[in-house]
Design an enzyme around this catalytic site. Structure first.
Site, PDB file in Angstrom:
ATOM      1  N   GLU A 244       0.888  -1.176   0.000  1.00 33.20           N
ATOM      2  CA  GLU A 244       0.000   0.000   0.000  1.00 33.20           C
ATOM      3  C   GLU A 244       0.915   1.212   0.000  1.00 33.20           C
ATOM      4  OE1 GLU A 244      -3.185  -0.037  -0.261  1.00 33.20           O
ATOM      5  OE2 GLU A 244      -3.662  -2.113   0.207  1.00 33.20           O
ATOM      6  N   CYS A 278      -2.484   9.037   2.524  1.00 35.86           N
ATOM      7  CA  CYS A 278      -2.099   8.511   1.206  1.00 35.86           C
ATOM      8  C   CYS A 278      -3.177   8.763   0.160  1.00 35.86           C
ATOM      9  CB  CYS A 278      -1.804   7.026   1.315  1.00 35.86           C
ATOM     10  SG  CYS A 278      -3.117   6.131   2.146  1.00 35.86           S
TER      11      CYS A 278
HETATM   12  P1  NAD Z   1       8.537   4.879   4.427  1.00 38.66           P
HETATM   13  O1  NAD Z   1       8.480   4.032   3.223  1.00 38.66           O
HETATM   14  O2  NAD Z   1       9.679   5.782   4.604  1.00 38.66           O
HETATM   15  O3  NAD Z   1       8.498   3.982   5.738  1.00 38.66           O
HETATM   16  C1  NAD Z   1       7.494   3.029   5.953  1.00 38.66           C
HETATM   17  C2  NAD Z   1       8.068   1.898   6.778  1.00 38.66           C
HETATM   18  O4  NAD Z   1       9.058   1.237   5.998  1.00 38.66           O
HETATM   19  C3  NAD Z   1       8.740   2.343   8.069  1.00 38.66           C
HETATM   20  O5  NAD Z   1       8.420   1.419   9.090  1.00 38.66           O
HETATM   21  C4  NAD Z   1      10.208   2.267   7.716  1.00 38.66           C
HETATM   22  O6  NAD Z   1      11.045   2.044   8.834  1.00 38.66           O
HETATM   23  C5  NAD Z   1      10.230   1.071   6.784  1.00 38.66           C
HETATM   24  N1  NAD Z   1      11.397   1.037   5.894  1.00 38.66           N
HETATM   25  C6  NAD Z   1      12.082   2.077   5.371  1.00 38.66           C
HETATM   26  N2  NAD Z   1      13.116   1.638   4.621  1.00 38.66           N
HETATM   27  C7  NAD Z   1      13.068   0.279   4.659  1.00 38.66           C
HETATM   28  C8  NAD Z   1      13.866  -0.742   4.077  1.00 38.66           C
HETATM   29  N3  NAD Z   1      14.933  -0.473   3.330  1.00 38.66           N
HETATM   30  N4  NAD Z   1      13.523  -2.039   4.327  1.00 38.66           N
HETATM   31  C9  NAD Z   1      12.451  -2.330   5.086  1.00 38.66           C
HETATM   32  N5  NAD Z   1      11.683  -1.402   5.682  1.00 38.66           N
HETATM   33  C10 NAD Z   1      11.979  -0.112   5.459  1.00 38.66           C
HETATM   34  O7  NAD Z   1       7.137   5.642   4.463  1.00 38.66           O
HETATM   35  P2  NAD Z   1       6.700   6.766   5.489  1.00 38.66           P
HETATM   36  O8  NAD Z   1       7.455   7.981   5.082  1.00 38.66           O
HETATM   37  O9  NAD Z   1       6.795   6.265   6.876  1.00 38.66           O
HETATM   38  O10 NAD Z   1       5.152   6.927   5.150  1.00 38.66           O
HETATM   39  C11 NAD Z   1       4.655   7.799   4.213  1.00 38.66           C
HETATM   40  C12 NAD Z   1       4.319   7.080   2.936  1.00 38.66           C
HETATM   41  O11 NAD Z   1       3.380   6.028   3.192  1.00 38.66           O
HETATM   42  C13 NAD Z   1       3.653   7.956   1.908  1.00 38.66           C
HETATM   43  O12 NAD Z   1       4.221   7.738   0.655  1.00 38.66           O
HETATM   44  C14 NAD Z   1       2.207   7.492   1.910  1.00 38.66           C
HETATM   45  O13 NAD Z   1       1.512   7.736   0.740  1.00 38.66           O
HETATM   46  C15 NAD Z   1       2.357   6.051   2.206  1.00 38.66           C
HETATM   47  N6  NAD Z   1       1.114   5.505   2.740  1.00 38.66           N
HETATM   48  C16 NAD Z   1       0.360   4.672   1.956  1.00 38.66           C
HETATM   49  C17 NAD Z   1      -0.847   4.178   2.421  1.00 38.66           C
HETATM   50  C18 NAD Z   1      -1.700   3.265   1.595  1.00 38.66           C
HETATM   51  O14 NAD Z   1      -2.526   2.573   2.159  1.00 38.66           O
HETATM   52  N7  NAD Z   1      -1.531   3.216   0.297  1.00 38.66           N
HETATM   53  C19 NAD Z   1      -1.290   4.529   3.684  1.00 38.66           C
HETATM   54  C20 NAD Z   1      -0.509   5.381   4.441  1.00 38.66           C
HETATM   55  C21 NAD Z   1       0.707   5.862   3.963  1.00 38.66           C
END
Ligand code: NAD
Length: 471
Positions: A244, A278
């Site tokens: 997502e 999102c």
């Molecule tokens: P992010 O991708 O930076 O982080 C999300 C998670 O991934 C965190 O727990 C982070 O620690 C982990 N992560 C980061 N790098 C990683 C790696 N190399 N390996 C494994 N895990 C890793 O996202 P964010 O900045 O926390 O959240 C914002 C984003 O989330 C926005 O782009 C938003 O649109 C999206 N989002 C999507 C939905 C949906 O349902 N489509 C819902 C909410 C947020």
């Protein structure tokens, strides 16, 4: 806030003495808690616990699973105020709204799976075959900061209901509610090892989870950038994954729409949770002849969004979750000006008197070019782009003209026409004339917004493998 310097592995809270990560209060920037920066060893132990618990939990009865979900529901209700306040302080959502959404959605999700579980057919007959739906195995759940408990619940509730075991790595920016959840689950009859929670950075704890051979599936919510890494890592081992990710959703206002209602609906949606949503409708497409009027209405609507500390009752627009996110939003606002869009309201910088903490002004740009970076890239802050269009065909082309496809809206005086245009949008959900969000309906994205669906039976099926017995 509680002591968060612990890990939850194999049904036990473990003290943590290693490095920690600061959790900041969004409205003040002050450190409100410290959480473990757990690494590969801890994650491997959590995965081993989930692996060991799988055989038994995968054969648990419907009654056992239902009982655990009922106990979880009771715990969520009892701790709803604490959940709302934690998210409000970490993420910046006004407290009353956080009560409805951040604490309310986890309750709704649990209730919806309690209803679905006895109705779901875990096996069916097809000719001489019995088709069985079996739990996929150990699931690694990785979640972001913006709806921190809601996003976790959409994974762990159907995963546990399906008979899977789970290792959760919550967001390091807003981890508080993952600890509340672990505490609630610890008090239920869930066997040890079925749910594990390890807090740490993505590059270490998260990386271990997505690459570990004993993890059968990764369920991720977060940025498209991280989703891309996960899809690559999963491919190496043919792991199942559900993603997502981001969005840049369009609100298409047709010439015969009630312009005032459509603009108000779009602005409120775009600014929900200070734009850290999102599905936010961040591109408002209006007939060129109505562009200036739409911009004026949008400016009036954002002026009503009183900024302030999210714990204060008068606040309608809270801060962003982190300094990094706030600075990113300021950069995009400056970029929009450089790209030649018209600044209608707001601008880079904090609202007057709110220089402490991570506040940004609600900002509206007019005359935004559909191909500009401002209109193409996810900002994840309180920034609305108003884009004029010449005719219906152009509106649809612009709406579908980004890499994303998470959400959308169509507004028209003619309900049939609105539905027809909604059916042309390449996106996972469309709000037709302000239709309400439905937690029973599938949720997910086209294109760079996602792979797979959450909510309802679609969310449960993500965690099931199909086996057919030829009889
Ligand atoms: P992010 O991708 O930076 O982080 C999300 C998670 O991934 C965190 O727990 C982070 O620690 C982990 N992560 C980061 N790098 C990683 C790696 N190399 N390996 C494994 N895990 C890793 O996202 P964010 O900045 O926390 O959240 C914002 C984003 O989330 C926005 O782009 C938003 O649109 C999206 N989002 C999507 C939905 C949906 O349902 N489509 C819902 C909410 C947020």
């Amino acid at each position: 806030m509680n002591d968060l310097s612990k890990l939850y592995i194999n049904g036990q809270w473990e003290d943590w003495t290693g490095d920690t990560l600061d959790v900041h209060e969004a409205a003040t920037g002050e450190v409100m808690a410290k959480v473990p920066a757990a690494g590969r060893d801890e994650m491997e132990r959590a995965i081993a616990a989930a692996h060991a618990a799988f055989d038994s939990w995968s054969e648990s009865t419907l009654e056992q699973r239902t009982k655990v979900l009922e106990q979880l529901l009771d715990g969520l209700k009892a701790r709803a105020d604490e959940i709302a306040e934690t998210v409000s302080r970490e993420v910046g959502m006004p407290l009353k709204l956080a009560g409805q959404i951040q604490a309310g959605m986890p309750i709704l999700t649990t209730q919806s799976y309690l209803k679905l579980l006895p109705e779901f057919a875990f096996s069916e007959r097809v000719g001489n075959s019995e088709v069985q739906y079996a739990p996929v195995g150990v699931v690694g759940c990785i979640t972001p900061w913006n709806y921190p408990l809601h996003q976790v619940m959409l994974k762990i509730v159907p995963a546990i209901a399906a008979g899977c075991t789970v290792v959760l790595k919550p967001s390091e920016i807003a981890p508080g509610t993952a600890f509340i959840l672990a505490d609630i689950l610890d008090q239920t009859d869930l066997p040890k090892g079925v749910f594990n929670m390890v807090c740490g950075l993505g590059q270490t704890a998260g990386d271990t989870l997505i690459k570990h051979p004993q993890v059968n599936m990764v369920s991720f919510t977060g940025s498209t950038r991280t989703g891309h890494l996960i899809a690559h890592a999963a491919a190496d081992d043919f792991k199942r994954y559900a993603l997502e990710m981001g969005g840049k959703s369009a609100s298409v206002i047709l010439p015969d729409a009630d312009l005032k209602a459509a603009v108000k609906g779009t602005v409120n949606n775009c600014l929900l949770n200070s734009g850290q949503t999102c599905t936010a409708l961040t591109r408002m497409l209006v007939p060129a002849s109505q562009h200036d009027e739409a911009c004026e209405l949008a400016a009036e609507a954002v002026a009503k969004m009183t900024p302030g500390n999210p714990l204060e009752e008068t606040t309608r627009l809270g801060p962003l979750a982190s300094a990094q996110q706030r600075d990113k939003v300021f950069d995009y606002i400056r970029l929009g000006q450089e790209e030649g869009a018209t600044l209608v309201a707001g601008g880079a910088g904090a609202p007057d008197g709110l220089e402490q903490g991570y506040f940004a002004k609600a900002t509206v740009f007019g005359n935004v070019k559909p191909d500009s970076r401002l209109a193409q890239e996810e900002i994840f802050g309180p920034v609305l782009c108003v884009i004029p269009y010449a005719d219906e065909a152009e509106a649809i082309r612009i709406a579908n003209g980004t890499a994303y496809g998470l959400s959308g809206a169509v507004w028209s005086g003619d309900a049939d026409k609105a539905k027809k245009i909604a059916g042309k949008l390449r996106t996972g959900q469309v709000f037709v004339n302000g239709g309400a969000f439905n937690p029973q309906a599938p949720f997910g994205g086209f294109g760079h917004s996602g792979v797979g669906r959450e909510f309802g039976k679609w969310g449960l099926e993500e965690f099931l493998e199909v086996r057919s017995l030829q009889l």
